[in-house]
Motif scaffolding. Structure first.
Motif, PDB file in Angstrom:
ATOM      1  N   ALA A 159      -2.932  -5.358  -4.541  1.00  0.00           N
ATOM      2  CA  ALA A 159      -3.385  -5.047  -3.185  1.00  0.00           C
ATOM      3  C   ALA A 159      -3.857  -3.603  -3.087  1.00  0.00           C
ATOM      4  O   ALA A 159      -4.906  -3.313  -2.491  1.00  0.00           O
ATOM      5  CB  ALA A 159      -2.261  -5.305  -2.187  1.00  0.00           C
ATOM      6  N   GLU A 169      -7.760  -2.234  -2.571  1.00  0.00           N
ATOM      7  CA  GLU A 169      -8.080  -1.496  -1.354  1.00  0.00           C
ATOM      8  C   GLU A 169      -8.505  -0.063  -1.640  1.00  0.00           C
ATOM      9  O   GLU A 169      -9.449   0.458  -1.034  1.00  0.00           O
ATOM     10  CB  GLU A 169      -6.881  -1.476  -0.402  1.00  0.00           C
ATOM     11  CG  GLU A 169      -7.142  -0.680   0.869  1.00  0.00           C
ATOM     12  CD  GLU A 169      -6.030  -0.780   1.883  1.00  0.00           C
ATOM     13  OE1 GLU A 169      -5.484   0.258   2.273  1.00  0.00           O
ATOM     14  OE2 GLU A 169      -5.711  -1.920   2.279  1.00  0.00           O
ATOM     15  N   ASP A 170      -7.834   0.605  -2.584  1.00  0.00           N
ATOM     16  CA  ASP A 170      -8.072   2.040  -2.769  1.00  0.00           C
ATOM     17  C   ASP A 170      -7.948   2.443  -4.225  1.00  0.00           C
ATOM     18  O   ASP A 170      -7.439   3.525  -4.533  1.00  0.00           O
ATOM     19  CB  ASP A 170      -7.072   2.837  -1.915  1.00  0.00           C
ATOM     20  CG  ASP A 170      -7.519   4.270  -1.692  1.00  0.00           C
ATOM     21  OD1 ASP A 170      -8.718   4.560  -1.883  1.00  0.00           O
ATOM     22  OD2 ASP A 170      -6.668   5.112  -1.332  1.00  0.00           O
ATOM     23  N   VAL A 195     -14.212  -3.665  -3.447  1.00  0.00           N
ATOM     24  CA  VAL A 195     -12.912  -3.684  -2.775  1.00  0.00           C
ATOM     25  C   VAL A 195     -12.692  -5.054  -2.154  1.00  0.00           C
ATOM     26  O   VAL A 195     -13.623  -5.872  -2.050  1.00  0.00           O
ATOM     27  CB  VAL A 195     -12.821  -2.573  -1.703  1.00  0.00           C
ATOM     28  CG1 VAL A 195     -12.973  -1.204  -2.326  1.00  0.00           C
ATOM     29  CG2 VAL A 195     -13.866  -2.785  -0.612  1.00  0.00           C
ATOM     30  N   ALA A 196     -11.460  -5.307  -1.733  1.00  0.00           N
ATOM     31  CA  ALA A 196     -11.121  -6.634  -1.202  1.00  0.00           C
ATOM     32  C   ALA A 196     -11.987  -7.017  -0.013  1.00  0.00           C
ATOM     33  O   ALA A 196     -12.342  -8.185   0.157  1.00  0.00           O
ATOM     34  CB  ALA A 196      -9.636  -6.675  -0.829  1.00  0.00           C
ATOM     35  N   ALA A 197     -12.363  -6.028   0.805  1.00  0.00           N
ATOM     36  CA  ALA A 197     -13.189  -6.324   1.984  1.00  0.00           C
ATOM     37  C   ALA A 197     -14.586  -6.789   1.605  1.00  0.00           C
ATOM     38  O   ALA A 197     -15.283  -7.398   2.431  1.00  0.00           O
ATOM     39  CB  ALA A 197     -13.287  -5.078   2.874  1.00  0.00           C
ATOM     40  N   ILE A 221       0.824  -1.208   0.000  1.00  0.00           N
ATOM     41  CA  ILE A 221       0.000   0.000   0.000  1.00  0.00           C
ATOM     42  C   ILE A 221       0.863   1.265   0.000  1.00  0.00           C
ATOM     43  O   ILE A 221       0.728   2.115  -0.879  1.00  0.00           O
ATOM     44  CB  ILE A 221      -0.960  -0.003   1.207  1.00  0.00           C
ATOM     45  CG1 ILE A 221      -1.767  -1.318   1.245  1.00  0.00           C
ATOM     46  CG2 ILE A 221      -1.887   1.206   1.153  1.00  0.00           C
ATOM     47  CD1 ILE A 221      -2.565  -1.599  -0.008  1.00  0.00           C
ATOM     48  N   ALA A 240      -8.036 -10.083  -3.618  1.00  0.00           N
ATOM     49  CA  ALA A 240      -7.713  -8.783  -4.216  1.00  0.00           C
ATOM     50  C   ALA A 240      -7.960  -8.812  -5.714  1.00  0.00           C
ATOM     51  O   ALA A 240      -8.519  -7.866  -6.301  1.00  0.00           O
ATOM     52  CB  ALA A 240      -6.263  -8.416  -3.914  1.00  0.00           C
ATOM     53  N   ARG A 257       1.209   3.921  -2.952  1.00  0.00           N
ATOM     54  CA  ARG A 257       0.079   4.817  -3.199  1.00  0.00           C
ATOM     55  C   ARG A 257       0.536   6.271  -3.310  1.00  0.00           C
ATOM     56  O   ARG A 257       0.159   6.981  -4.253  1.00  0.00           O
ATOM     57  CB  ARG A 257      -0.965   4.678  -2.094  1.00  0.00           C
ATOM     58  CG  ARG A 257      -2.102   5.689  -2.211  1.00  0.00           C
ATOM     59  CD  ARG A 257      -3.271   5.357  -1.291  1.00  0.00           C
ATOM     60  NE  ARG A 257      -2.833   5.003   0.061  1.00  0.00           N
ATOM     61  CZ  ARG A 257      -3.601   4.378   0.956  1.00  0.00           C
ATOM     62  NH1 ARG A 257      -4.844   4.050   0.636  1.00  0.00           N
ATOM     63  NH2 ARG A 257      -3.146   4.083   2.165  1.00  0.00           N
TER      64      ARG A 257
END
Length: 445
Positions: A118, A122-123, A231-233, A95, A216, A99
């Motif tokens: 990843a 995530e973002d 998103v991964a979550a 991350i 991911a 990023r």
């Protein structure tokens, strides 16, 4: 610090495009090698020479797979991306600082190619918004399935179609382990140790065997396929560490094989269309195209309204295969730069809800150890019926004073199937629910 990758191709009179590479591990070093070795061909394909402005690394003296000219190396990644480069390749991973460096590169006017699954999972929205704000490209074919071209077909080739399902083997480590368990009869631990010895698995294999890596990738695939931010979550995740040799043998008896699958569906939810994204081990019929994917290879199976069924297959990891995907994106963004155009940005207009795993429809393979006496089968069948789960097949094997029932259900909601399993575990006639595994694939619907 700048090394020109000059072209001798006739007619190449444009000023060079300056390229910064962030990271020089197994992938980054191969990207550098290809940029240097294929300079003429790349210049001819792009329409201008590419100039390698620098390679950002953590340590200047680290051992590398490819010899990199020392004058290209720098530990000042921030300075490199703000030095007026045109294109930035990010293959650091993780991350941060990835990023921050990507956002800085975009703000500084560079287009970005990344392999960072990843971060995208995530973002990705933040990266897309920055690319749009500053009018630059963000490409990431290498983030999923290595050399296999799957993201661009979803984003561009199938842009006029409606994708219904993406079903894939997107982690080579777990596919190697499960393939060895299937072909040799070995257990999980033994197969993992073999994968580590051969370099297919890391010393700490958690990201692979527990499904984090595949989750991911599933988030990225679902986002592109269904025009929705995932998103991964949002991805239901289960790994393969609990898959036993008995599970694999039982699958074989059913004419199936066990694979860790990334499954992304466009579903009809109770309130309208929804997206389902999940990663877990599952049995699939050996007749399914994904069943024949062996070793550390990857494959992605796509189903759409107009195109029908498509399958993309190839090496899903490794320095050279992944670098091939990076270079493909680099050529595209370089061409866009010369033409003063941008490629497609984020497409999230559908904004569909992500369905919880309990609403997903699947089939179950359940192994139940029970007392070997009259009436037990009827009691077990009643547990399925109470939760509205229809039984497709039952196989019973006697073992002295106990027996094992192997039940395969028809498709039902995952929540109903889970409730059935919990009911079975609480029954006095049931000694143990020894195995629970989903069953997927066209013949298993």
């Amino acid at each position: 610090m700048t090394t020109a990758v000059e072209s001798r191709s006739p007619g190449s009179t444009r000023a060079p495009l300056r390229v910064a590479v962030l990271g020089c591990g197994s992938v980054g070093s191969q990207v550098v090698r290809l940029l240097l070795e294929q300079a003429d061909d790349l210049a001819a394909r792009v329409g201008a020479p590419l100039e390698l402005a620098g390679v950002a690394v953590r340590r200047l003296d680290a051992r590398r797979d490819v010899e990199v000219p020392p004058e290209l190396l720098t530990t000042d990644a921030q300075g490199l991306v703000t030095s007026g480069v045109d294109l930035v390749v990010e293959v650091i991973g993780g991350i941060e600082p990835a990023r921050g460096l990507i956002l800085t590169a975009l703000e500084s006017g560079a287009s970005v190619v990344t392999a960072n699954k990843a971060l995208l999972a995530e973002d990705g929205a933040t990266l897309y918004e920055a690319a749009d704000k500053f009018g630059r490209d963000l490409y990431y074919e290498a983030a999923v399935a290595g050399a296999i071209p799957i993201l661009r077909p979803l984003r561009e080739s199938l842009a006029g179609d409606r994708v219904r399902r993406v079903l894939g083997i997107v982690n080579g480590t777990t596919n190697f382990i499960l393939d060895r368990m299937d072909t040799s009869g070995a257990g999980f631990t033994e197969s993992l140790e073999e994968a580590q010895a051969l370099g297919y698995a890391e010393a700490d294999p958690t990201a692979d065997v527990e499904g984090f890596d595949a989750a991911a990738k599933a988030a990225i695939l679902a986002s592109l396929a269904f025009h929705t931010r995932v998103v991964a979550a949002d991805v239901h995740r289960e790994g393969i560490s609990d898959v036993s040799a008995a599970d694999v043998a039982s699958a074989r008896e059913m004419g199936c094989v066990v694979k860790l699958l990334a499954i992304c569906d466009l579903t009809d939810g109770p309130d309208g269309p929804a997206v389902s994204a999940r990663v877990h081990p599952a049995m699939i019929p050996r007749s399914h195209p994904l069943a024949s994917v062996r070793g550390a290879y990857n494959a992605v199976f796509v189903e759409s309204d107009a195109a029908g069924q498509l399958m993309f297959y190839g090496p899903g990891a490794g320095g050279s295969p992944t670098a091939s995907a990076v270079l493909g994106d680099l050529v595209t963004v370089a061409r866009n730069r010369l033409a003063d155009v941008r490629g497609p940005g984020e497409s999230a207009y559908a904004d569909l809800p992500v369905q919880p795993i309990g609403q997903a429809r699947t089939r179950y393979h359940v192994s139940v150890d029970v007392d070997d006496r009259a009436g037990v089968l009827a009691v077990v069948a009643q547990a399925f019926a109470e939760h509205g789960v229809s039984i497709q097949t039952v196989r019973q094997e006697g073992r002295g004073d106990d027996a094992q029932l192997v039940v395969v259900s028809h498709a039902a909601s995952d929540a109903d199937l889970q409730a059935t399993v919990e009911t079975l575990r609480a029954m006095p006639e049931v000694r143990d629910v020894s195995s629970v595994m989903r069953v997927e694939g066209a013949e298993a619907e």
